[in-house]
Motif scaffolding. Sequence first.
Motif, PDB file in Angstrom:
ATOM      1  N   ARG A 109      -2.962   7.827   4.633  1.00 44.09           N
ATOM      2  CA  ARG A 109      -4.423   7.823   4.860  1.00 44.09           C
ATOM      3  C   ARG A 109      -5.154   7.081   3.748  1.00 44.09           C
ATOM      4  N   LYS A 167      -0.249  16.320   2.968  1.00 42.72           N
ATOM      5  CA  LYS A 167      -0.517  17.742   3.219  1.00 42.72           C
ATOM      6  C   LYS A 167      -0.110  18.162   4.639  1.00 42.72           C
ATOM      7  N   THR A 168       0.374  17.224   5.417  1.00 44.35           N
ATOM      8  CA  THR A 168       0.805  17.555   6.780  1.00 44.35           C
ATOM      9  C   THR A 168       2.043  18.455   6.715  1.00 44.35           C
ATOM     10  N   CYS A 228      -1.363  11.476   9.707  1.00 46.25           N
ATOM     11  CA  CYS A 228      -0.622  12.440   8.889  1.00 46.25           C
ATOM     12  C   CYS A 228      -0.638  11.986   7.434  1.00 46.25           C
ATOM     13  N   HIS A 229      -0.286  12.895   6.540  1.00 46.69           N
ATOM     14  CA  HIS A 229      -0.355  12.593   5.108  1.00 46.69           C
ATOM     15  C   HIS A 229       0.424  13.645   4.337  1.00 46.69           C
TER      16      HIS A 229
END
Lengths: 294, 294
Positions: A183, A208-209, A205-206
């Motif tokens: 992101r 923390k996903t 998504c990133h």
Amino acid sequence: MVTGFLSLFLIDWEANNVAKTILDGNLVSKAIREDLKKRVDLLKEKNVTPCLATILVGDNPSSETYVKMKGNACAKIGMESIRIHLPENTSTEELLEKINELNENPKVHGILLQHPVPAHIDERLAFESISIKKDVDGVTSMGYGQTALGFGKYPACTPAAIMEIIRYYQIPIAGKHAVVVGRSPILGKPVSALLLNDDATVTTCHSKTTNLESILSQADIVVAAVGKPNFILGDWLKEGAVVLDAGYNKGNVGDVDYDSCYEKASAITPVPGGVGPVTISMLLKHTVIAAEEM
Amino acid sequence: MVTGFLSLFLIDWEANNVAKTILDGNLVSKAIREDLKKRVDLLKEKNVTPCLATILVGDNPSSETYVKMKGNACAKIGMESIRIHLPENTSTEELLEKINELNENPKVHGILLQHPVPAHIDERLAFESISIKKDVDGVTSMGYGQTALGFGKYPACTPAAIMEIIRYYQIPIAGKHAVVVGRSPILGKPVSALLLNDDATVTTCHSKTTNLESILSQADIVVAAVGKPNFILGDWLKEGAVVLDAGYNKGNVGDVDYDSCYEKASAITPVPGGVGPVTISMLLKHTVIAAEEM
């Protein structure tokens, strides 16, 4: 729009025996640059030579290489480029002054400030000071906003490259589920926005996903923009997914574990030779458009 | 940040016997406006009265009602408002001139151009001409870009309201899967961006999404911003989902089929009395901030 050889690469999305396609960035790039060369010639007949100004602050060796590559790419299609190399201890004010000079220079059509700048400089402020008309690298918040709202002229170049590859290979997007892993402001966010504007259902998504594998297993299109070598494994993918790897890590390695993802994918970009060369072509293309519109 | 009565509404996310919470927009709104009233009083001590200018073009009755509501809300907390009502046949140029006047008026801190304007007007051009410093409704592409890139001051008010409700009720977002249904420039897109910036994994769905039910069945947080009455059914939701309904359709009906979604949800906004009242409060809040920063 890039054309040529398209029928050879059509992906038979619906069939179960999906054709395996290597999405060849060099091929896409060649087609773009051939088109651009003609447009540059036309501009020159009108006494306009498209010109990209690059600004490098400090002595990061990979940044120096990138900037050199961009300058060389300009020369090869008949464009001009101005390379500005400022010392490591340049202040934010000095950088802003230089950017402003380029904003006001009618011979300069595009401005690229090579990321990253030294830590003492306010990079965001510097990016924001680039004129929207010359923001060919899509770094200003206004440029980002225009892209996301659907009327941007110059999206960030790597997202633009990904979309160009998708168009070149006529990969259907509308109604497909695209999953973007990453992101960042110049990659994950704008490519999510561009895919959404082309009617994909987009999941971003990133780090923390919590359920990345489960989400990736549903993706028709995967964009890897996470900056971790060989991070995405073939086991996580749906059979027949299209995989676009925007990663470029040490040792010429992408974010995607190529061998295992190749097995699962219907189409995949290699690293190197995938998204990378098209990214530079998009920078050239945006600069040519800026010159055409000036 | 809004506080008060929070412990009463804490959602026990992990437990199976999830507490059912009605996310009361009037309560959130009241807390915001009480806080704002104090801030307006402080500003007035410094001879600054926060002032919102609203522009209405033409005679759309619902738009007239909205604009009136906004003006009344200003008055109730001691703010000023200027209502500008232009005739239906106003040209784009005349509208731009009016906006520019307000941009330059030091007594005006926020400008709201009521959407929609008559079809002959270039609405995007009009939005873009609002000064970023007075864009309290988050309609400019620069404002959108700043919001999406994480440093925007004034996100569009409905997305801002949704985030405020989430914060007020201390609903965890990080790592949760948020599904936004809708991708409009003032609602679906910016709320997706705000949820992403707060570390949700975000999927944006829309009219071209082919598997909406399957995606919604995975959502921890659902934002309905689709503009279709009673569109989202409880059957589609995961048990315990948090449902935020930004829809406002004829007959005071949201985008969410309230009764069936209430059964499945752990928390849900009603319509009316959910997102709506908080949206106006966010407009007031942004205008007060603009006055504080001027």
